[in-house]
Design a protein around this motif. Structure first.
Motif, mmCIF file in Angstrom:
data_model
loop_
_atom_site.group_PDB
_atom_site.id
_atom_site.type_symbol
_atom_site.label_atom_id
_atom_site.label_comp_id
_atom_site.label_asym_id
_atom_site.label_seq_id
_atom_site.Cartn_x
_atom_site.Cartn_y
_atom_site.Cartn_z
ATOM 1 N N MET A 1 21.521 -3.459 6.510
ATOM 2 C CA MET A 1 20.861 -2.294 5.926
ATOM 3 C C MET A 1 19.969 -2.702 4.757
ATOM 4 O O MET A 1 20.208 -3.706 4.100
ATOM 5 N N ALA A 2 18.942 -1.893 4.503
ATOM 6 C CA ALA A 2 18.090 -2.148 3.351
ATOM 7 C C ALA A 2 18.840 -1.803 2.074
ATOM 8 O O ALA A 2 19.712 -0.941 2.051
ATOM 9 N N ASN A 3 18.515 -2.493 1.001
ATOM 10 C CA ASN A 3 19.130 -2.225 -0.288
ATOM 11 C C ASN A 3 18.042 -2.077 -1.336
ATOM 12 O O ASN A 3 16.847 -2.115 -1.023
ATOM 13 N N ALA A 4 18.455 -1.889 -2.602
ATOM 14 C CA ALA A 4 17.479 -1.685 -3.667
ATOM 15 C C ALA A 4 16.552 -2.884 -3.812
ATOM 16 O O ALA A 4 15.365 -2.731 -4.143
ATOM 17 N N THR A 5 17.065 -4.079 -3.552
ATOM 18 C CA THR A 5 16.233 -5.284 -3.649
ATOM 19 C C THR A 5 15.173 -5.296 -2.556
ATOM 20 O O THR A 5 14.018 -5.673 -2.796
ATOM 21 N N ASP A 6 15.555 -4.881 -1.357
ATOM 22 C CA ASP A 6 14.589 -4.790 -0.262
ATOM 23 C C ASP A 6 13.505 -3.763 -0.577
ATOM 24 O O ASP A 6 12.318 -3.987 -0.309
ATOM 25 N N LEU A 7 13.908 -2.624 -1.146
ATOM 26 C CA LEU A 7 12.925 -1.590 -1.489
ATOM 27 C C LEU A 7 11.979 -2.106 -2.569
ATOM 28 O O LEU A 7 10.765 -1.877 -2.497
ATOM 29 N N ALA A 8 12.517 -2.815 -3.542
ATOM 30 C CA ALA A 8 11.662 -3.383 -4.591
ATOM 31 C C ALA A 8 10.679 -4.383 -3.990
ATOM 32 O O ALA A 8 9.503 -4.431 -4.371
ATOM 33 N N LEU A 9 11.151 -5.178 -3.035
ATOM 34 C CA LEU A 9 10.255 -6.127 -2.373
ATOM 35 C C LEU A 9 9.176 -5.384 -1.584
ATOM 36 O O LEU A 9 8.002 -5.777 -1.607
ATOM 37 N N ALA A 10 9.545 -4.305 -0.906
ATOM 38 C CA ALA A 10 8.556 -3.537 -0.147
ATOM 39 C C ALA A 10 7.481 -2.967 -1.075
ATOM 40 O O ALA A 10 6.289 -2.976 -0.730
ATOM 41 N N HIS A 11 7.869 -2.466 -2.238
ATOM 42 C CA HIS A 11 6.879 -1.993 -3.205
ATOM 43 C C HIS A 11 6.001 -3.148 -3.679
ATOM 44 O O HIS A 11 4.781 -2.977 -3.850
ATOM 45 N N HIS A 12 6.597 -4.303 -3.888
ATOM 46 C CA HIS A 12 5.816 -5.479 -4.295
ATOM 47 C C HIS A 12 4.816 -5.859 -3.205
ATOM 48 O O HIS A 12 3.638 -6.139 -3.494
ATOM 49 N N LEU A 13 5.253 -5.852 -1.949
ATOM 50 C CA LEU A 13 4.347 -6.157 -0.845
ATOM 51 C C LEU A 13 3.222 -5.129 -0.776
ATOM 52 O O LEU A 13 2.061 -5.483 -0.538
ATOM 53 N N ALA A 14 3.566 -3.861 -0.990
ATOM 54 C CA ALA A 14 2.541 -2.817 -0.981
ATOM 55 C C ALA A 14 1.542 -3.015 -2.117
ATOM 56 O O ALA A 14 0.339 -2.793 -1.940
ATOM 57 N N ASP A 15 2.024 -3.438 -3.285
ATOM 58 C CA ASP A 15 1.115 -3.716 -4.403
ATOM 59 C C ASP A 15 0.145 -4.851 -4.043
ATOM 60 O O ASP A 15 -1.051 -4.782 -4.350
ATOM 61 N N LEU A 16 0.673 -5.899 -3.402
ATOM 62 C CA LEU A 16 -0.193 -7.007 -2.972
ATOM 63 C C LEU A 16 -1.249 -6.510 -1.990
ATOM 64 O O LEU A 16 -2.437 -6.837 -2.110
ATOM 65 N N ALA A 17 -0.805 -5.727 -1.011
ATOM 66 C CA ALA A 17 -1.736 -5.202 -0.008
ATOM 67 C C ALA A 17 -2.775 -4.289 -0.647
ATOM 68 O O ALA A 17 -3.970 -4.351 -0.306
ATOM 69 N N ASP A 18 -2.345 -3.447 -1.586
ATOM 70 C CA ASP A 18 -3.278 -2.547 -2.272
ATOM 71 C C ASP A 18 -4.387 -3.326 -2.959
ATOM 72 O O ASP A 18 -5.568 -2.959 -2.884
ATOM 73 N N GLY A 19 -4.003 -4.409 -3.641
ATOM 74 C CA GLY A 19 -4.996 -5.190 -4.366
ATOM 75 C C GLY A 19 -6.026 -5.820 -3.445
ATOM 76 O O GLY A 19 -7.228 -5.812 -3.729
ATOM 77 N N ILE A 20 -5.554 -6.377 -2.337
ATOM 78 C CA ILE A 20 -6.475 -6.986 -1.376
ATOM 79 C C ILE A 20 -7.380 -5.925 -0.765
ATOM 80 O O ILE A 20 -8.601 -6.090 -0.658
ATOM 81 N N ALA A 21 -6.788 -4.813 -0.356
ATOM 82 C CA ALA A 21 -7.565 -3.761 0.311
ATOM 83 C C ALA A 21 -8.620 -3.177 -0.616
ATOM 84 O O ALA A 21 -9.759 -2.933 -0.198
ATOM 85 N N ARG A 22 -8.253 -2.936 -1.882
ATOM 86 C CA ARG A 22 -9.231 -2.380 -2.834
ATOM 87 C C ARG A 22 -10.432 -3.313 -2.987
ATOM 88 O O ARG A 22 -11.575 -2.869 -3.091
ATOM 89 N N ARG A 23 -10.156 -4.596 -3.009
ATOM 90 C CA ARG A 23 -11.244 -5.572 -3.194
ATOM 91 C C ARG A 23 -12.256 -5.475 -2.052
ATOM 92 O O ARG A 23 -13.462 -5.471 -2.269
ATOM 93 N N TYR A 24 -11.774 -5.384 -0.828
ATOM 94 C CA TYR A 24 -12.674 -5.261 0.314
ATOM 95 C C TYR A 24 -13.295 -3.874 0.400
ATOM 96 O O TYR A 24 -14.462 -3.731 0.775
#
Length: 285
Positions: free
Chosen positions: A1-24
């Motif tokens: 099952m997902a836990n708080a650490t997994d959710l934090a990682l998912a938000h971190h991954l989303a932040d990375l994706a947001d930064g790349i997408a905004r640039r393009y």
């Protein structure tokens, strides 16, 4: 099952994706490529998926990964499912309704879902038992999240049903199912003749366009649609939406009533309407 650490990682991954997408997204001269199926893909799609794959490999080396552009890596009990940019056509057109989809699967069950739409300044996420939520990125505004709750009840004959893609892009069996459901509900978005194989003019817009969300499943989770039928989809198009809709109080299945992401179809709906529409689908196949 997902836990708080997994959710934090998912938000971190989303932040990375947001930064790349905004640039393009804000850059001039975005290069658009055409895939074998005729759909568009950009360097942003490729870079986001590559970056998230690399970050997951670094932080969760034992987890597997599957993405729309580069396919599957590894076999494991846990698997991350990624769509770098869902809504590439909107992205290319400079419209804000595109997103990154992130899901975590554990023993075949989706245990975490996240949709991040930086051009809208919005994010949606959920994990089983923890509720479905929307708000800005917690790293930017941690105190402004809102829980999603679907109003129960309703009947199919009164329902507003979203369907995608349009009829001319559907196989004949899928077009027959879409037409059957369109005839059973009050109205569809987009409002098309779902039995027709001809291309409509002008091209139809997705049910989410102009609504403040990026995906038809989110329209169900946020109460803007009673049901949404997605056909011809990959697991990366479906997985992240499952816990968001279910934790908001909605229902999900494929066309056979199974909790699967690999059959190319998804029906998201209010529970009573989902049961009704699924019965229509099964009786017509």
């Amino acid at each position: 099952m997902a836990n708080a650490t997994d959710l934090a990682l998912a938000h971190h991954l989303a932040d990375l994706a947001d930064g790349i997408a905004r640039r393009y997204f804000t850059a001039a001269g975005l290069t658009v490529h055409t895939k074998n199926d005729g759909s568009p893909v950009t360097d942003a799609d490729w870079e986001i998926e590559h970056s998230l794959r690399s970050e997951i490999r670094r932080r969760r080396p034992h987890d597997a990964f599957i993405g729309e552009e580069y396919g599957e890596r590894g076999k494991a009990r846990r698997r991350w499912i990624i769509d770098g940019i869902d809504g590439t056509a909107s992205f290319v057109a400079g419209e804000p309704e595109w997103s990154t989809l992130i899901a975590l699967e554990d023993h075949g069950t989706i245990t975490l879902g996240m949709v991040s739409a930086p051009a809208l300044g919005s994010r949606w996420w959920a994990a089983p038992g923890a509720g479905a939520w929307t708000g800005p990125s917690p790293s930017r505004s941690p105190a402004h999240s809102r829980r999603l709750t679907i109003t129960p009840g309703g009947h199919g004959h009164d329902a507003v049903l979203g369907i995608w893609p349009p009829p001319h892009r559907l196989s004949e069996p899928h077009r027959a199912i879409a037409a059957k459901l369109a005839g059973h509900t009050a109205r569809t978005r987009p409002a098309l003749d779902w039995s027709a194989a001809e291309t409509s003019t002008p091209p139809p817009r997705k049910p989410s366009t102009g609504s403040g969300t990026c995906h038809g499943g989110l329209l169900v989770a946020t109460g803007q649609l009673d049901a949404f039928l997605l056909l011809g989809a990959g697991p990366w198009d479906i997985a992240a939406l499952i816990p968001i809709v279910q934790e908001a109080g909605g229902a999900f299945s494929d066309l056979a009533g199974q909790q699967r992401t690999d059959t190319g179809a998804a029906l998201f709906a209010k529970p009573a309407i989902h049961h009704e529409l699924l019965a229509v689908i099964i009786s017509s196949t």
